[in-house]
Design a protein around this motif. Structure first.
Motif, PDB file in Angstrom:
ATOM      1  N   ASN A   1       7.257  -2.422   4.409  1.00 36.82           N
ATOM      2  CA  ASN A   1       5.633  -2.492   3.920  1.00 36.82           C
ATOM      3  C   ASN A   1       4.822  -2.024   5.063  1.00 36.82           C
ATOM      4  O   ASN A   1       3.502  -1.482   5.333  1.00 36.82           O
ATOM      5  CB  ASN A   1       4.657  -3.814   3.484  1.00 36.82           C
ATOM      6  CG  ASN A   1       5.357  -3.594   1.368  1.00 36.82           C
ATOM      7  OD1 ASN A   1       5.918  -2.348   1.911  1.00 36.82           O
ATOM      8  ND2 ASN A   1       5.339  -4.186   1.263  1.00 36.82           N
TER       9      ASN A   1
ATOM     10  N   ASN B   1       2.924   1.266   6.337  1.00 31.52           N
ATOM     11  CA  ASN B   1       2.033   1.754   5.205  1.00 31.52           C
ATOM     12  C   ASN B   1       0.778   0.817   5.384  1.00 31.52           C
ATOM     13  O   ASN B   1      -0.596   1.446   5.375  1.00 31.52           O
ATOM     14  CB  ASN B   1       2.151   1.921   3.610  1.00 31.52           C
ATOM     15  CG  ASN B   1       2.756   0.367   2.769  1.00 31.52           C
ATOM     16  OD1 ASN B   1       2.185  -0.362   3.095  1.00 31.52           O
ATOM     17  ND2 ASN B   1       4.427   0.332   2.129  1.00 31.52           N
ATOM     18  N   ASN B   2       1.315  -0.153   5.862  1.00 28.14           N
ATOM     19  CA  ASN B   2       0.607  -1.519   6.469  1.00 28.14           C
ATOM     20  C   ASN B   2      -0.543  -0.531   7.253  1.00 28.14           C
ATOM     21  O   ASN B   2      -1.337  -0.440   7.708  1.00 28.14           O
ATOM     22  CB  ASN B   2       0.739  -2.427   6.806  1.00 28.14           C
ATOM     23  CG  ASN B   2       0.659  -3.031   5.439  1.00 28.14           C
ATOM     24  OD1 ASN B   2      -0.347  -4.365   5.321  1.00 28.14           O
ATOM     25  ND2 ASN B   2       1.402  -3.360   4.962  1.00 28.14           N
TER      26      ASN B   2
ATOM     27  N   SER C   1       0.105   4.171  -5.371  1.00 32.33           N
ATOM     28  CA  SER C   1       0.049   5.290  -4.430  1.00 32.33           C
ATOM     29  C   SER C   1      -0.946   6.526  -5.146  1.00 32.33           C
ATOM     30  O   SER C   1      -2.247   6.553  -4.196  1.00 32.33           O
ATOM     31  CB  SER C   1       1.151   6.317  -4.365  1.00 32.33           C
ATOM     32  OG  SER C   1       1.889   6.967  -5.760  1.00 32.33           O
TER      33      SER C   1
ATOM     34  N   LEU D   1       6.686   7.690   2.474  1.00 35.88           N
ATOM     35  CA  LEU D   1       6.759   6.158   3.311  1.00 35.88           C
ATOM     36  C   LEU D   1       7.964   5.422   2.618  1.00 35.88           C
ATOM     37  O   LEU D   1       8.128   4.289   2.653  1.00 35.88           O
ATOM     38  CB  LEU D   1       5.804   5.242   3.865  1.00 35.88           C
ATOM     39  CG  LEU D   1       4.651   5.966   4.645  1.00 35.88           C
ATOM     40  CD1 LEU D   1       3.360   5.038   4.717  1.00 35.88           C
ATOM     41  CD2 LEU D   1       5.807   6.607   6.174  1.00 35.88           C
ATOM     42  N   ASP D   2       7.440   5.010   1.130  1.00 41.77           N
ATOM     43  CA  ASP D   2       7.806   4.356   0.421  1.00 41.77           C
ATOM     44  C   ASP D   2       9.032   4.083  -0.818  1.00 41.77           C
ATOM     45  O   ASP D   2       9.110   3.849  -2.134  1.00 41.77           O
ATOM     46  CB  ASP D   2       6.966   3.289   0.030  1.00 41.77           C
ATOM     47  CG  ASP D   2       5.887   2.415   0.668  1.00 41.77           C
ATOM     48  OD1 ASP D   2       6.203   1.755   2.143  1.00 41.77           O
ATOM     49  OD2 ASP D   2       4.552   3.649   1.382  1.00 41.77           O
TER      50      ASP D   2
ATOM     51  N   PHE E   1       0.776  -1.074   0.064  1.00 41.22           N
ATOM     52  CA  PHE E   1       0.142   0.211   0.021  1.00 41.22           C
ATOM     53  C   PHE E   1       1.020   1.447   0.121  1.00 41.22           C
ATOM     54  O   PHE E   1       1.099   2.128   1.257  1.00 41.22           O
ATOM     55  CB  PHE E   1      -1.140   0.057   1.283  1.00 41.22           C
ATOM     56  CG  PHE E   1      -1.672  -1.706   1.007  1.00 41.22           C
ATOM     57  CD1 PHE E   1      -2.829  -1.411   0.334  1.00 41.22           C
ATOM     58  CD2 PHE E   1      -1.694  -1.708   2.186  1.00 41.22           C
ATOM     59  CE1 PHE E   1      -3.037  -2.680   0.151  1.00 41.22           C
ATOM     60  CE2 PHE E   1      -2.477  -3.590   2.388  1.00 41.22           C
ATOM     61  CZ  PHE E   1      -3.073  -3.612   1.428  1.00 41.22           C
ATOM     62  N   PHE E   2       1.542   0.984  -1.033  1.00 41.52           N
ATOM     63  CA  PHE E   2       2.499   2.160  -1.313  1.00 41.52           C
ATOM     64  C   PHE E   2       2.303   3.753  -1.028  1.00 41.52           C
ATOM     65  O   PHE E   2       0.726   4.131  -2.032  1.00 41.52           O
ATOM     66  CB  PHE E   2       3.416   2.811  -2.591  1.00 41.52           C
ATOM     67  CG  PHE E   2       4.171   0.657  -2.606  1.00 41.52           C
ATOM     68  CD1 PHE E   2       5.015   0.380  -1.693  1.00 41.52           C
ATOM     69  CD2 PHE E   2       4.033   0.278  -3.710  1.00 41.52           C
ATOM     70  CE1 PHE E   2       5.330  -1.287  -1.554  1.00 41.52           C
ATOM     71  CE2 PHE E   2       4.917  -1.014  -4.025  1.00 41.52           C
ATOM     72  CZ  PHE E   2       5.364  -1.802  -3.062  1.00 41.52           C
ATOM     73  N   ARG E   3       3.044   4.717  -0.606  1.00 37.63           N
ATOM     74  CA  ARG E   3       2.343   5.614  -0.126  1.00 37.63           C
ATOM     75  C   ARG E   3       4.300   6.120  -0.702  1.00 37.63           C
ATOM     76  O   ARG E   3       4.832   6.294  -0.053  1.00 37.63           O
ATOM     77  CB  ARG E   3       2.193   6.121   0.932  1.00 37.63           C
ATOM     78  CG  ARG E   3       1.293   5.867   1.760  1.00 37.63           C
ATOM     79  CD  ARG E   3      -0.345   6.421   0.447  1.00 37.63           C
ATOM     80  NE  ARG E   3      -0.498   7.513   0.612  1.00 37.63           N
ATOM     81  CZ  ARG E   3      -0.527   8.585  -0.062  1.00 37.63           C
ATOM     82  NH1 ARG E   3      -0.651   7.233  -1.853  1.00 37.63           N
ATOM     83  NH2 ARG E   3      -0.815   9.677  -0.627  1.00 37.63           N
TER      84      ARG E   3
ATOM     85  N   VAL F   1      -4.295   3.913  -3.070  1.00 38.41           N
ATOM     86  CA  VAL F   1      -4.163   4.384  -1.607  1.00 38.41           C
ATOM     87  C   VAL F   1      -4.749   5.908  -1.424  1.00 38.41           C
ATOM     88  O   VAL F   1      -5.227   5.715   0.077  1.00 38.41           O
ATOM     89  CB  VAL F   1      -2.762   4.225  -1.355  1.00 38.41           C
ATOM     90  CG1 VAL F   1      -2.683   3.758   0.338  1.00 38.41           C
ATOM     91  CG2 VAL F   1      -2.195   2.520  -1.674  1.00 38.41           C
TER      92      VAL F   1
ATOM     93  N   LEU G   1      -0.933   2.776   8.787  1.00 41.36           N
ATOM     94  CA  LEU G   1      -1.832   3.388   7.756  1.00 41.36           C
ATOM     95  C   LEU G   1      -2.945   3.682   7.422  1.00 41.36           C
ATOM     96  O   LEU G   1      -4.388   4.341   7.481  1.00 41.36           O
ATOM     97  CB  LEU G   1      -0.713   4.677   7.147  1.00 41.36           C
ATOM     98  CG  LEU G   1      -1.331   5.858   6.650  1.00 41.36           C
ATOM     99  CD1 LEU G   1      -1.796   6.824   7.752  1.00 41.36           C
ATOM    100  CD2 LEU G   1      -0.142   6.291   5.830  1.00 41.36           C
ATOM    101  N   LEU G   2      -2.840   2.188   6.182  1.00 41.94           N
ATOM    102  CA  LEU G   2      -4.618   1.278   5.935  1.00 41.94           C
ATOM    103  C   LEU G   2      -5.290   1.243   7.174  1.00 41.94           C
ATOM    104  O   LEU G   2      -7.134   1.454   6.675  1.00 41.94           O
ATOM    105  CB  LEU G   2      -4.007   0.759   5.084  1.00 41.94           C
ATOM    106  CG  LEU G   2      -4.794   0.446   3.984  1.00 41.94           C
ATOM    107  CD1 LEU G   2      -5.984   1.648   3.524  1.00 41.94           C
ATOM    108  CD2 LEU G   2      -4.783  -0.392   3.192  1.00 41.94           C
TER     109      LEU G   2
END
Length: 344
Positions: free
Chosen positions: A295, A298-299, A267, A253-254, A248-250, A270, A301-302
């Motif tokens: 990851n 982002n995990n 991105s 963050l990634d 779940f890339f941002r 998401v 965060l989601l």
């Protein structure tokens, strides 16, 4: 000389490799720290040695990169460690720390039958393998678990053995498993609209025509998890989602993944979820992610966003990294409770 735990606090392992004529250098390829290639081993007499902090995990997958006298590198397994971890890029050496406990169901033999369902010539997924438990007729209506990277899940994470164990032990009622395998994985699983449409318009109708299905859950790891969430949002509304180490890339963050095919599309998708631009129907979600994974942020965060918006969601953080054994080891604690919650 085998790898050994030389310190408990912090946990540090020492690698050792016996020198052979023609070896100019040795490094460890590991998945805990950046850069992945490192540390370098130093030679003392006839032994190459290096130490690595393994905080946050209960097991470690690794290879040695051995460079010969002409400067040519080669990846090799640890000859002094017989334990191996499977994976789509080949086996790795597997070192287990004292806290590691393999799941008990691994001793349970797998049973059942896989039937092939033709989807259509030229399709992204031309055929799908569907596993059914023993003594179940094709015409029997059952729930179905849709699995991205299905064949690899079955081979490397022993998914079908786990499913049969859960059914045979009465942990959950009978269900089928659809093993979905990608064509161009990085493109198709990166929030690609045409792939989601293909699932909705071709794959699901082919499955439900062959097998009567009372309910559908979706499952995937890494990009496969991201693609299953995309399918839930833009395709079929699923009755539950099991998402392992989802990509779940941002951008913030990634950045390390920014060169990946479809990173911008991922991105953006998401971001739309997090901003509320997309409002899919809430469904039960079980997420897992390793404690040392990139990851993980982002995990988290989601998961937090979904929970705030009324989803029945939880994130299990397990002491491992981004690999098939880690995903296997969290089936019992991550997937099984979801199956019980949704299917009883």
């Amino acid at each position: 000389m085998a790898v050994n735990l030389i310190s408990q606090s912090p946990p540090v392992v020492r690698f050792g490799l016996e020198h052979q004529d023609g070896i100019r250098g040795v490094s460890v390829l590991q998945e805990l720290h950046r850069p992945r290639l490192g540390p370098k081993l130093d030679r003392t007499n006839d032994i190459w040695r290096a130490d690595l902090d393994v905080s946050g995990v209960d097991r470690l997958e690794y290879l040695f990169q051995v460079t010969d006298a002409e400067g040519h590198p080669a990846l090799v397994l640890d000859p002094d460690n017989p334990r191996r971890a499977p994976g789509h890029l080949g086996e790795k050496s597997d070192f287990r720390l004292p806290g590691y406990q393999p799941p008990l169901w691994l001793d349970h033999p797998g049973e059942g039958r896989v039937r092939t369902v033709e989807v259509g010539a030229g399709a992204n997924v031309p055929e799908v393998g569907v596993w059914s438990p023993p003594r179940v007729r094709r015409t029997t209506a059952l729930p179905m678990l849709l699995v991205h990277d299905g064949a690899e899940y079955a081979r490397y994470s022993r998914l079908l053995e786990f499913c049969w164990w859960a059914i045979a032990e009465g942990e959950v009622g009978a269900f089928r498993v659809a093993l979905l395998d990608p064509g161009e994985r990085n493109r198709e699983y990166s929030a690609a609209p045409d792939y989601t449409s293909h699932l909705e318009e071709s794959v699901i109708p082919a499955l439900t025509e062959r097998f009567r299905s009372t309910s559908m859950l979706g499952m995937g790891a890494s990009l496969g998890a991201l693609a299953m969430m995309h399918f839930h949002v833009h395709g079929r509304v699923l009755d539950g989602l099991f998402l392992q180490s989802g990509a779940f890339f941002r951008p913030g963050l990634d950045a390390v993944e920014s060169q990946l095919t479809g990173f911008g599309r991922i991105s953006n998708f998401v971001g739309e979820l997090l901003k509320g631009d997309l409002v899919p129907r809430p469904t039960p979600v079980s997420m897992t992610c390793g404690t040392v994974e990139e990851n993980l942020a982002n995990n988290r965060l989601l998961c937090e966003h979904l929970a705030k918006n009324g989803w029945d969601v939880g994130l299990l953080e397990h002491r491992d990294a981004h690999n098939w054994v880690a995903w296997r080891d969290s089936l019992h604690t991550g997937l099984l409770p979801l199956l019980r919650r949704v299917w009883g």
